[in-house]
Structure formats: C-alpha cells, structure tokens
Design a protein around this motif. Structure first.
Motif, short mmCIF file in Angstrom:
data_model
loop_
_atom_site.label_atom_id
_atom_site.label_comp_id
_atom_site.label_asym_id
_atom_site.label_seq_id
_atom_site.Cartn_x
_atom_site.Cartn_y
_atom_site.Cartn_z
N THR A 43 0.83 -1.20 0.00
CA THR A 43 0.00 0.00 0.00
C THR A 43 0.87 1.26 0.00
OG1 THR A 43 -1.77 1.22 1.13
CG2 THR A 43 -0.19 0.07 2.52
N THR A 44 0.29 2.31 -0.56
CA THR A 44 1.00 3.60 -0.56
C THR A 44 0.50 4.51 0.57
OG1 THR A 44 -0.61 4.59 -2.10
CG2 THR A 44 1.34 3.53 -3.06
N ARG A 45 -0.47 4.05 1.35
CA ARG A 45 -0.94 4.91 2.45
C ARG A 45 0.09 4.96 3.55
NH1 ARG A 45 -2.12 2.33 7.02
NH2 ARG A 45 -3.29 0.36 7.10
N LEU A 75 -0.38 -9.42 -7.99
CA LEU A 75 -1.46 -10.21 -8.55
C LEU A 75 -2.61 -9.32 -8.97
CD1 LEU A 75 -2.57 -13.13 -9.01
CD2 LEU A 75 -3.52 -13.00 -6.70
N GLU A 76 -2.81 -8.24 -8.19
CA GLU A 76 -3.89 -7.30 -8.47
C GLU A 76 -3.58 -5.99 -7.76
OE1 GLU A 76 -7.64 -5.16 -8.13
OE2 GLU A 76 -6.34 -5.85 -6.52
N HIS A 77 -4.05 -4.89 -8.29
CA HIS A 77 -3.84 -3.59 -7.62
C HIS A 77 -4.98 -2.65 -7.97
CE1 HIS A 77 -2.47 -1.70 -11.42
NE2 HIS A 77 -1.92 -2.88 -11.65
N GLN A 78 -5.29 -1.74 -7.01
CA GLN A 78 -6.37 -0.79 -7.20
C GLN A 78 -6.07 0.51 -6.47
OE1 GLN A 78 -9.25 -1.10 -8.99
NE2 GLN A 78 -8.63 -3.15 -9.69
N GLU A 79 -6.63 1.60 -6.98
CA GLU A 79 -6.64 2.87 -6.25
C GLU A 79 -7.94 2.89 -5.46
OE1 GLU A 79 -5.94 7.66 -7.01
OE2 GLU A 79 -6.62 6.38 -8.65
N VAL A 80 -7.87 2.52 -4.18
CA VAL A 80 -9.07 2.32 -3.37
C VAL A 80 -9.74 3.65 -3.02
CG1 VAL A 80 -9.97 1.39 -1.19
CG2 VAL A 80 -8.25 0.13 -2.49
N THR A 81 -8.96 4.60 -2.57
CA THR A 81 -9.42 5.98 -2.38
C THR A 81 -8.41 6.87 -3.09
OG1 THR A 81 -8.27 6.11 -0.24
CG2 THR A 81 -10.60 5.53 -0.19
N PRO A 82 -8.79 8.09 -3.43
CA PRO A 82 -7.90 8.94 -4.24
C PRO A 82 -6.48 9.03 -3.68
CG PRO A 82 -10.05 9.95 -4.07
CD PRO A 82 -10.08 8.74 -3.18
N GLY A 83 -5.50 8.59 -4.48
CA GLY A 83 -4.09 8.67 -4.10
C GLY A 83 -3.59 7.55 -3.23
N LYS A 84 -4.48 6.62 -2.85
CA LYS A 84 -4.08 5.51 -1.98
C LYS A 84 -4.25 4.19 -2.72
CE LYS A 84 -5.26 8.00 2.26
NZ LYS A 84 -6.12 8.05 3.46
N ARG A 147 -18.36 8.92 11.45
CA ARG A 147 -18.39 10.24 12.11
C ARG A 147 -17.95 10.13 13.56
NH1 ARG A 147 -20.08 13.84 8.69
NH2 ARG A 147 -21.52 13.31 7.00
N ARG A 148 -18.33 9.04 14.24
CA ARG A 148 -17.88 8.84 15.62
C ARG A 148 -16.37 8.66 15.68
NH1 ARG A 148 -22.52 5.46 16.36
NH2 ARG A 148 -21.22 3.58 16.28
N ARG A 149 -15.80 8.04 14.61
CA ARG A 149 -14.35 7.87 14.54
C ARG A 149 -13.65 9.17 14.15
NH1 ARG A 149 -12.98 2.64 10.92
NH2 ARG A 149 -13.24 4.26 9.36
N ASP A 150 -14.45 10.16 13.78
CA ASP A 150 -13.94 11.47 13.37
C ASP A 150 -13.11 11.38 12.08
OD1 ASP A 150 -13.86 14.21 13.66
OD2 ASP A 150 -11.97 14.19 14.80
N ASP A 151 -13.55 10.52 11.14
CA ASP A 151 -12.92 10.50 9.82
C ASP A 151 -13.21 11.83 9.12
OD1 ASP A 151 -12.23 7.95 10.41
OD2 ASP A 151 -13.58 6.98 9.00
N GLY A 152 -12.33 12.24 8.25
CA GLY A 152 -12.53 13.49 7.52
C GLY A 152 -13.74 13.43 6.62
N ALA A 153 -14.38 14.60 6.39
CA ALA A 153 -15.60 14.65 5.58
C ALA A 153 -15.38 14.12 4.17
CB ALA A 153 -16.13 16.08 5.53
N THR A 154 -14.25 14.47 3.57
CA THR A 154 -13.96 14.00 2.21
C THR A 154 -13.77 12.49 2.19
OG1 THR A 154 -12.90 16.10 1.65
CG2 THR A 154 -12.41 14.22 0.24
N ARG A 159 -15.68 6.94 0.96
CA ARG A 159 -15.90 5.61 1.51
C ARG A 159 -17.36 5.18 1.37
NH1 ARG A 159 -12.29 3.22 5.28
NH2 ARG A 159 -10.28 4.27 5.36
N LEU A 160 -18.28 6.11 1.61
CA LEU A 160 -19.70 5.78 1.50
C LEU A 160 -20.10 5.52 0.05
CD1 LEU A 160 -21.37 8.23 4.05
CD2 LEU A 160 -21.19 5.74 4.22
N GLN A 161 -19.57 6.31 -0.87
CA GLN A 161 -19.87 6.08 -2.28
C GLN A 161 -19.39 4.70 -2.71
OE1 GLN A 161 -22.23 8.63 -2.72
NE2 GLN A 161 -21.53 8.26 -4.80
N ARG A 162 -18.18 4.34 -2.28
CA ARG A 162 -17.62 3.04 -2.62
C ARG A 162 -18.44 1.92 -1.98
NH1 ARG A 162 -12.88 1.24 -4.75
NH2 ARG A 162 -12.24 -0.86 -4.15
#
Length: 208
Positions: A43-45, A75-84, A147-154, A159-162
C-alpha cells in the motif's frame, strides 16, 4: 491463471466497507490463533500507529508501487481511495499456499474477487457488514460509525460512495457474511468460520 491444485494453504479474506470493523475482527483472530498471521499487502498509504512494516502491509512510496506493477509483482492492484493504492504481492500469496500456511487479509472487493478466481480452493471470502436490512440502512450505520471515529468529511464521502456502489452489493457473492452488531459477537462468528475451514482442510488451529 494460477492453479489451486496441490496447495494446502488457506487465505481468509475479510471484505467490507470502511467502518464495518474488519481490522478489529482480524486483530482478535490473529491474537487467538498462533498460526494465523496477516497477509501483508502492498500500500501507498501512511503507516498507522501500532502497525509494523511487513506485518500488516508493505508500506511503499507511489514510485515503488508503480515499479512493482511494471515488474508484474502484483497479482492485483487498485486505487481504493484517491491517491491511496493497494496491491496483492504475487510471490507472498504463492509462498503461503505452497507451504500450507494460514493467512488472514483485509482486501478490497476487486482484489478479493481476482484472488478467489486465481485460487478458488484456497481462498475463503468473509464479508463483514453492519446491521441493516437494505444497503441504504447499512450505509446510514456506516456513516454514523465513521463520524464517531472522526474520519474526515472527504474521506467519509468517498468511503460511503464506494460502499454503496461496490462493496455492499458484493456480500451476496461471498462465502460467509458476518454482521458486526457487537464486536464480541462478530469475533465469535468469525472464529466459528475459521474452525470450520481449518477442519475442512485438515489444518490445525493453534490457539495462543
């Protein structure tokens, strides 16, 4: 396509949207079984507190990740969230299965599907989700947890769209579904799955 013939190892793939609790369940399974370790994906994160290079993931730069792609090491790779980016190291999987090891992994939907197709007899897909009778209800629970975890709005938005478009609809294609209403209950359900799959393959489950 790789072959599952003559391979005795097992990879338990934990699939599900962010906020479903996959990491907590995986941690509990690894702590209980001495012979089950996490399959380290690339991972690049950024590395998170408590993580260790080469244990949870192979933390690499975007340039190193692109080099792995160029050398056909994934074997496989994906951009799961922008830039990661996330990817499954081909050799790591092959070594695990050939030596009858048991690994557990948190892999996103497209990667899990490709891994299961490559090794259909050695990969068990466990979908971890939240309570709710519909995708809309599950999405609402996920948003509340994020939101309880205080993840960023973006980050929450992506994550919800995915989750709505890709992850939640995939649960019907998995071998098992674990509903994480309470962590203790979800861990117990997952342990029952582990015991069943180990016994089916004649693999010992060594408790810590």
């Amino acid at each position: 396509m790789n072959s599952s013939e003559n391979l005795r190892g097992l990879i338990l793939v934990m699939i599900g949207p962010g906020g479903a609790g996959k990491s907590a369940i995986m941690k509990a399974i690894i702590e209980h079984y001495a012979n089950i370790q996490q399959l380290a994906t690339a991972t690049t994160r950024d590395i998170r507190t408590g993580e260790q290079q080469g244990r949870e993931h192979l933390f690499v730069s975007p340039q190193q990740f692109q080099a792995m792609i160029a050398k056909d090491e994934l074997l496989e790779h994906q951009e799961v969230t922008p830039g990661k980016f996330y990817g499954i190291p081909r050799q790591t999987v092959a070594d695990c299965l050939k030596s009858a090891q048991v690994r557990i992994a948190d892999i996103e939907v497209l990667g899990a599907r490709k891994l299961a197709r490559a090794y259909p007899e050695n990969v068990v897909q466990v979908f971890v989700t939240v309570p709710g009778g519909t995708i809309a209800e599950q999405s609402q629970v996920l948003e509340e947890r994020m939101r309880r975890r205080d993840d960023g709005a973006t980050d929450i938005y992506h994550r919800l769209q995915r989750a709505k478009e890709l992850e939640l609809p995939y649960q019907s294609r998995c071998d098992y579904v674990v509903v994480n209403d309470t962590l203790a209950g979800a861990v117990a359900s997952t342990r029952a799955i582990v015991e069943k799959e180990l016994a089916r393959r004649g693999l010992a489950g060594a408790s810590q």
